[in-house]
Design an enzyme around this catalytic site. Structure first.
Site, short mmCIF file in Angstrom:
data_model
loop_
_atom_site.label_atom_id
_atom_site.label_comp_id
_atom_site.label_asym_id
_atom_site.label_seq_id
_atom_site.Cartn_x
_atom_site.Cartn_y
_atom_site.Cartn_z
N HIS A 293 -10.15 6.36 16.62
CA HIS A 293 -11.64 7.34 16.64
C HIS A 293 -10.90 8.25 16.10
CE1 HIS A 293 -8.72 9.14 19.78
NE2 HIS A 293 -9.81 10.56 19.05
N ASP B 57 -12.30 12.20 15.50
CA ASP B 57 -12.78 13.30 16.30
C ASP B 57 -14.93 13.64 16.09
OD1 ASP B 57 -9.93 13.38 17.76
OD2 ASP B 57 -9.88 15.49 17.38
N HIS C 9 -8.10 8.33 13.95
CA HIS C 9 -6.59 8.45 14.75
C HIS C 9 -6.39 7.41 15.83
CE1 HIS C 9 -8.15 12.06 16.35
NE2 HIS C 9 -7.80 12.33 17.13
N ARG D 10 -4.74 21.84 21.09
CA ARG D 10 -5.80 21.00 19.64
C ARG D 10 -6.80 21.98 19.84
NH1 ARG D 10 -9.34 16.02 19.46
NH2 ARG D 10 -10.93 17.57 20.17
#
Length: 311
Positions: free
Chosen positions: A137, A139, A287, A302
Protein backbone atom coordinates in the site's frame (compact mmCIF):
# COMPACT_ATOMS: atom_id res chain seq x y z
CA UNK A 1 -0.54 -16.16 -23.93
CA UNK A 2 0.09 -18.99 -26.42
CA UNK A 3 3.52 -20.46 -27.10
CA UNK A 4 4.21 -22.11 -30.48
CA UNK A 5 7.14 -22.76 -32.81
CA UNK A 6 7.08 -20.67 -36.05
CA UNK A 7 6.12 -22.60 -39.19
CA UNK A 8 9.03 -24.10 -41.10
CA UNK A 9 11.43 -23.99 -38.18
CA UNK A 10 11.41 -27.69 -37.32
CA UNK A 11 9.20 -29.89 -35.16
CA UNK A 12 6.17 -28.03 -33.86
CA UNK A 13 6.07 -27.22 -30.16
CA UNK A 14 2.72 -28.07 -28.67
CA UNK A 15 0.37 -25.17 -28.09
CA UNK A 16 -0.14 -24.18 -24.48
CA UNK A 17 -2.10 -21.50 -22.67
CA UNK A 18 -1.14 -19.32 -19.73
CA UNK A 19 -3.74 -17.34 -17.78
CA UNK A 20 -3.82 -13.73 -18.99
CA UNK A 21 -2.67 -10.73 -16.96
CA UNK A 22 0.03 -12.56 -15.06
CA UNK A 23 3.66 -11.85 -14.23
CA UNK A 24 6.09 -13.71 -16.48
CA UNK A 25 9.81 -14.39 -16.28
CA UNK A 26 12.26 -12.45 -18.38
CA UNK A 27 14.40 -9.31 -18.32
CA UNK A 28 13.06 -6.24 -16.53
CA UNK A 29 14.17 -2.67 -16.99
CA UNK A 30 15.70 -1.45 -13.72
CA UNK A 31 16.23 2.27 -14.02
CA UNK A 32 16.91 4.15 -10.78
CA UNK A 33 17.18 7.67 -12.19
CA UNK A 34 15.00 9.72 -14.49
CA UNK A 35 16.17 9.84 -18.13
CA UNK A 36 19.04 12.27 -18.53
CA UNK A 37 19.62 12.58 -14.78
CA UNK A 38 23.33 12.23 -13.93
CA UNK A 39 24.47 9.69 -11.34
CA UNK A 40 26.42 11.96 -9.00
CA UNK A 41 28.33 10.93 -5.87
CA UNK A 42 27.37 11.98 -2.36
CA UNK A 43 30.00 14.00 -0.52
CA UNK A 44 28.49 14.88 2.88
CA UNK A 45 27.62 11.40 4.15
CA UNK A 46 28.14 7.74 3.33
CA UNK A 47 25.51 6.02 1.19
CA UNK A 48 25.41 2.24 0.74
CA UNK A 49 22.87 0.96 -1.82
CA UNK A 50 20.73 -1.98 -0.73
CA UNK A 51 19.49 -2.75 -4.23
CA UNK A 52 19.75 -1.55 -7.83
CA UNK A 53 16.77 0.86 -7.85
CA UNK A 54 15.47 1.36 -4.32
CA UNK A 55 16.83 1.58 -0.80
CA UNK A 56 20.06 2.96 0.62
CA UNK A 57 21.62 3.05 4.07
CA UNK A 58 22.95 6.44 5.19
CA UNK A 59 25.93 6.82 7.51
CA UNK A 60 27.40 9.94 9.08
CA UNK A 61 24.15 11.87 9.65
CA UNK A 62 22.92 12.48 13.21
CA UNK A 63 19.13 12.71 13.16
CA UNK A 64 19.06 14.00 16.73
CA UNK A 65 20.70 17.27 15.64
CA UNK A 66 19.53 19.96 13.17
CA UNK A 67 20.55 19.41 9.56
CA UNK A 68 22.69 21.97 7.80
CA UNK A 69 21.20 23.29 4.53
CA UNK A 70 23.87 21.45 2.54
CA UNK A 71 23.22 18.09 4.23
CA UNK A 72 19.47 18.57 3.85
CA UNK A 73 19.85 19.26 0.12
CA UNK A 74 22.00 16.16 -0.40
CA UNK A 75 19.63 13.98 1.65
CA UNK A 76 16.74 15.29 -0.42
CA UNK A 77 18.55 14.24 -3.60
CA UNK A 78 19.26 10.83 -2.07
CA UNK A 79 15.57 10.42 -1.19
CA UNK A 80 14.50 11.24 -4.75
CA UNK A 81 17.10 8.90 -6.25
CA UNK A 82 16.79 5.95 -3.82
CA UNK A 83 13.13 6.41 -2.67
CA UNK A 84 13.76 5.09 0.87
CA UNK A 85 16.67 5.91 3.18
CA UNK A 86 17.72 3.97 6.29
CA UNK A 87 19.54 5.34 9.34
CA UNK A 88 20.89 2.82 11.84
CA UNK A 89 20.82 3.26 15.61
CA UNK A 90 19.61 6.86 15.74
CA UNK A 91 17.16 6.59 18.69
CA UNK A 92 15.56 10.02 18.09
CA UNK A 93 13.07 11.41 20.57
CA UNK A 94 9.59 12.25 19.28
CA UNK A 95 10.59 15.92 19.10
CA UNK A 96 13.76 15.09 17.16
CA UNK A 97 11.84 12.82 14.79
CA UNK A 98 9.33 15.61 14.11
CA UNK A 99 12.09 18.17 13.62
CA UNK A 100 13.84 15.94 11.07
CA UNK A 101 10.60 15.37 9.12
CA UNK A 102 9.80 19.11 9.09
CA UNK A 103 12.83 19.69 6.88
CA UNK A 104 10.56 18.40 4.08
CA UNK A 105 7.41 20.34 4.92
CA UNK A 106 4.45 20.63 7.24
CA UNK A 107 3.43 17.54 9.19
CA UNK A 108 0.05 15.84 8.96
CA UNK A 109 -1.82 13.58 11.35
CA UNK A 110 -4.15 10.66 10.74
CA UNK A 111 -7.07 10.53 13.21
CA UNK A 112 -7.71 6.90 12.27
CA UNK A 113 -4.43 5.85 13.91
CA UNK A 114 -3.37 5.76 17.55
CA UNK A 115 -1.11 8.61 18.64
CA UNK A 116 2.12 8.33 20.57
CA UNK A 117 3.27 10.72 23.28
CA UNK A 118 2.80 13.54 20.78
CA UNK A 119 -0.34 13.98 18.62
CA UNK A 120 1.80 14.43 15.48
CA UNK A 121 3.37 11.00 16.00
CA UNK A 122 1.38 7.85 15.13
CA UNK A 123 2.22 4.78 17.22
CA UNK A 124 1.96 1.20 16.04
CA UNK A 125 2.21 -0.90 19.20
CA UNK A 126 1.77 -4.51 18.17
CA UNK A 127 1.77 -6.26 21.50
CA UNK A 128 -1.81 -7.30 22.27
CA UNK A 129 -3.14 -6.66 18.73
CA UNK A 130 -1.85 -8.11 15.45
CA UNK A 131 -0.41 -6.01 12.63
CA UNK A 132 -2.62 -5.12 9.69
CA UNK A 133 -0.14 -3.37 7.42
CA UNK A 134 0.88 -6.62 5.73
CA UNK A 135 -0.44 -5.66 2.31
CA UNK A 136 1.26 -3.57 -0.36
CA UNK A 137 0.00 0.00 0.00
CA UNK A 138 0.81 3.70 -0.29
CA UNK A 139 -0.11 5.76 2.76
CA UNK A 140 -3.30 7.84 2.87
CA UNK A 141 -4.06 7.92 -0.85
CA UNK A 142 -7.66 8.48 0.29
CA UNK A 143 -6.70 12.11 0.98
CA UNK A 144 -6.91 14.78 -1.70
CA UNK A 145 -3.23 15.44 -0.99
CA UNK A 146 -1.58 12.17 0.06
CA UNK A 147 1.54 12.37 2.20
CA UNK A 148 4.84 13.38 0.59
CA UNK A 149 6.69 10.92 2.79
CA UNK A 150 7.02 9.39 6.22
CA UNK A 151 9.70 8.94 8.88
CA UNK A 152 9.37 5.65 10.79
CA UNK A 153 11.30 4.92 14.01
CA UNK A 154 11.39 1.40 15.48
CA UNK A 155 11.45 1.78 19.25
CA UNK A 156 11.12 -1.91 20.07
CA UNK A 157 11.77 -4.86 17.78
CA UNK A 158 10.88 -8.55 18.11
CA UNK A 159 13.67 -11.13 18.43
CA UNK A 160 13.05 -12.16 14.83
CA UNK A 161 10.78 -11.08 11.98
CA UNK A 162 8.99 -7.76 11.64
CA UNK A 163 10.85 -6.59 8.50
CA UNK A 164 9.42 -3.90 6.24
CA UNK A 165 9.56 -3.99 2.44
CA UNK A 166 9.30 -1.15 -0.07
CA UNK A 167 8.65 -1.29 -3.83
CA UNK A 168 9.65 1.25 -6.49
CA UNK A 169 6.47 2.08 -8.38
CA UNK A 170 8.32 3.94 -11.13
CA UNK A 171 10.08 0.68 -11.98
CA UNK A 172 6.70 -1.04 -11.82
CA UNK A 173 5.29 1.42 -14.35
CA UNK A 174 8.34 1.21 -16.62
CA UNK A 175 7.86 -2.53 -16.99
CA UNK A 176 4.13 -2.59 -17.74
CA UNK A 177 3.34 -3.84 -21.25
CA UNK A 178 3.21 -1.00 -23.75
CA UNK A 179 -0.46 -1.60 -24.52
CA UNK A 180 -1.32 -1.42 -20.80
CA UNK A 181 0.55 1.87 -20.39
CA UNK A 182 -1.32 3.27 -23.40
CA UNK A 183 -4.68 2.22 -21.98
CA UNK A 184 -3.93 3.86 -18.62
CA UNK A 185 -2.99 7.23 -20.14
CA UNK A 186 -5.24 9.83 -18.52
CA UNK A 187 -7.15 7.27 -16.43
CA UNK A 188 -8.36 8.21 -12.95
CA UNK A 189 -9.07 5.88 -10.04
CA UNK A 190 -11.20 6.24 -6.91
CA UNK A 191 -9.49 5.99 -3.52
CA UNK A 192 -11.48 5.44 -0.31
CA UNK A 193 -10.37 4.96 3.30
CA UNK A 194 -13.19 2.52 4.07
CA UNK A 195 -11.80 -0.73 2.54
CA UNK A 196 -8.38 -0.15 4.08
CA UNK A 197 -9.72 0.25 7.61
CA UNK A 198 -13.03 -1.64 7.69
CA UNK A 199 -11.30 -5.01 7.86
CA UNK A 200 -9.99 -4.30 11.37
CA UNK A 201 -11.89 -1.25 12.68
CA UNK A 202 -15.49 -1.29 13.96
CA UNK A 203 -17.91 0.44 11.59
CA UNK A 204 -19.19 2.77 14.30
CA UNK A 205 -15.70 4.22 14.67
CA UNK A 206 -15.35 4.84 10.94
CA UNK A 207 -18.77 6.38 10.25
CA UNK A 208 -17.90 9.79 11.80
CA UNK A 209 -14.99 10.16 9.34
CA UNK A 210 -17.01 9.54 6.16
CA UNK A 211 -17.76 13.22 5.57
CA UNK A 212 -14.22 14.27 6.48
CA UNK A 213 -12.70 11.77 4.02
CA UNK A 214 -15.03 11.34 1.02
CA UNK A 215 -13.80 9.21 -1.89
CA UNK A 216 -11.27 11.05 -4.08
CA UNK A 217 -9.95 10.56 -7.59
CA UNK A 218 -6.25 10.40 -8.47
CA UNK A 219 -4.42 9.54 -11.70
CA UNK A 220 -3.75 5.83 -12.07
CA UNK A 221 -0.27 6.91 -13.19
CA UNK A 222 0.99 10.04 -11.46
CA UNK A 223 3.91 12.23 -12.46
CA UNK A 224 6.40 12.75 -9.65
CA UNK A 225 6.39 16.50 -8.95
CA UNK A 226 10.20 16.71 -8.67
CA UNK A 227 11.75 13.96 -10.78
CA UNK A 228 9.07 13.82 -13.47
CA UNK A 229 9.04 10.00 -13.33
CA UNK A 230 5.78 8.26 -14.26
CA UNK A 231 4.72 6.27 -11.23
CA UNK A 232 1.98 3.67 -10.78
CA UNK A 233 -0.36 5.13 -8.16
CA UNK A 234 -2.98 2.54 -7.21
CA UNK A 235 -2.85 0.24 -4.19
CA UNK A 236 -4.72 -2.65 -2.63
CA UNK A 237 -5.75 -0.83 0.55
CA UNK A 238 -7.53 2.19 -0.86
CA UNK A 239 -8.09 2.00 -4.65
CA UNK A 240 -11.59 0.74 -5.46
CA UNK A 241 -12.22 1.30 -9.17
CA UNK A 242 -11.08 3.04 -12.36
CA UNK A 243 -13.39 5.91 -13.26
CA UNK A 244 -15.61 5.31 -16.28
CA UNK A 245 -14.62 1.66 -16.75
CA UNK A 246 -16.96 -1.29 -16.57
CA UNK A 247 -16.59 -2.82 -13.10
CA UNK A 248 -15.32 -6.15 -14.46
CA UNK A 249 -12.71 -4.43 -16.65
CA UNK A 250 -11.71 -2.18 -13.77
CA UNK A 251 -11.33 -5.09 -11.35
CA UNK A 252 -9.25 -7.04 -13.85
CA UNK A 253 -6.92 -4.11 -14.56
CA UNK A 254 -6.52 -3.25 -10.89
CA UNK A 255 -5.63 -6.85 -10.07
CA UNK A 256 -2.89 -6.67 -12.70
CA UNK A 257 -1.61 -3.34 -11.40
CA UNK A 258 -1.70 -4.44 -7.75
CA UNK A 259 0.52 -7.41 -8.67
CA UNK A 260 3.35 -5.16 -9.82
CA UNK A 261 4.52 -4.32 -6.30
CA UNK A 262 5.13 -8.05 -5.73
CA UNK A 263 8.07 -8.21 -8.18
CA UNK A 264 11.29 -8.69 -6.12
CA UNK A 265 13.44 -6.76 -8.60
CA UNK A 266 11.53 -3.60 -7.65
CA UNK A 267 11.85 -4.16 -3.89
CA UNK A 268 14.09 -3.64 -0.90
CA UNK A 269 13.64 -5.47 2.43
CA UNK A 270 14.92 -4.00 5.69
CA UNK A 271 15.58 -5.89 8.93
CA UNK A 272 15.16 -3.53 11.86
CA UNK A 273 17.17 -3.01 14.99
CA UNK A 274 15.87 -0.88 17.87
CA UNK A 275 16.57 2.80 17.17
CA UNK A 276 16.63 2.49 13.38
CA UNK A 277 14.81 5.04 11.21
CA UNK A 278 13.45 4.80 7.67
CA UNK A 279 12.43 7.80 5.55
CA UNK A 280 10.53 7.09 2.34
CA UNK A 281 9.06 8.97 -0.60
CA UNK A 282 5.38 8.12 -0.41
CA UNK A 283 4.84 9.54 -3.93
CA UNK A 284 7.09 6.91 -5.50
CA UNK A 285 6.74 3.77 -3.39
CA UNK A 286 4.51 1.20 -1.78
CA UNK A 287 5.42 -0.64 1.42
CA UNK A 288 4.54 -3.83 3.28
CA UNK A 289 5.03 -4.55 7.00
CA UNK A 290 5.75 -8.26 7.36
CA UNK A 291 3.52 -9.69 10.10
CA UNK A 292 5.55 -12.73 11.17
CA UNK A 293 6.61 -11.91 14.75
CA UNK A 294 3.63 -12.86 16.96
CA UNK A 295 3.46 -13.20 19.94
CA UNK A 296 6.41 -10.81 20.31
CA UNK A 297 6.10 -7.04 20.58
CA UNK A 298 6.98 -4.51 17.89
CA UNK A 299 6.63 -0.77 18.54
CA UNK A 300 7.04 1.78 15.75
CA UNK A 301 6.36 5.51 15.61
CA UNK A 302 5.69 7.40 12.39
CA UNK A 303 5.66 11.05 11.42
CA UNK A 304 4.11 11.98 8.06
CA UNK A 305 4.93 14.96 5.85
CA UNK A 306 1.99 16.60 4.06
CA UNK A 307 2.02 16.27 0.27
CA UNK A 308 0.51 17.75 -2.87
CA UNK A 309 -2.38 16.73 -5.11
CA UNK A 310 -1.23 14.04 -7.58
CA UNK A 311 -1.29 14.91 -11.27
Amino acid sequence: MSLTTPLGSGPALRTCHLPPDGLYEGPRELRRLAPGQPDRPYTLFDLVPLGPVIGAEIGGVDLTRPLTPAVHAELDRALLEWKVLFFRGCHPSSAEQRAFARNWGELETNPLLAAGDDPEVARFDRSSTPGFENVWHTDVTFRERPALGAVLHLREVPPHGGDTMWADMAAAYDNLPRQVRARLEGALAVHDFVPGFARFTPAERLVPFQDRFPPVEHPVVRTHPVTGRRTLFVNTSFTTRIVGWDQEDSDRMLRLLFQQAHVPEYQVRFTWRAGDVAFWDNRATQHYAVNDYAPHRRVAERVAVAGDRPH
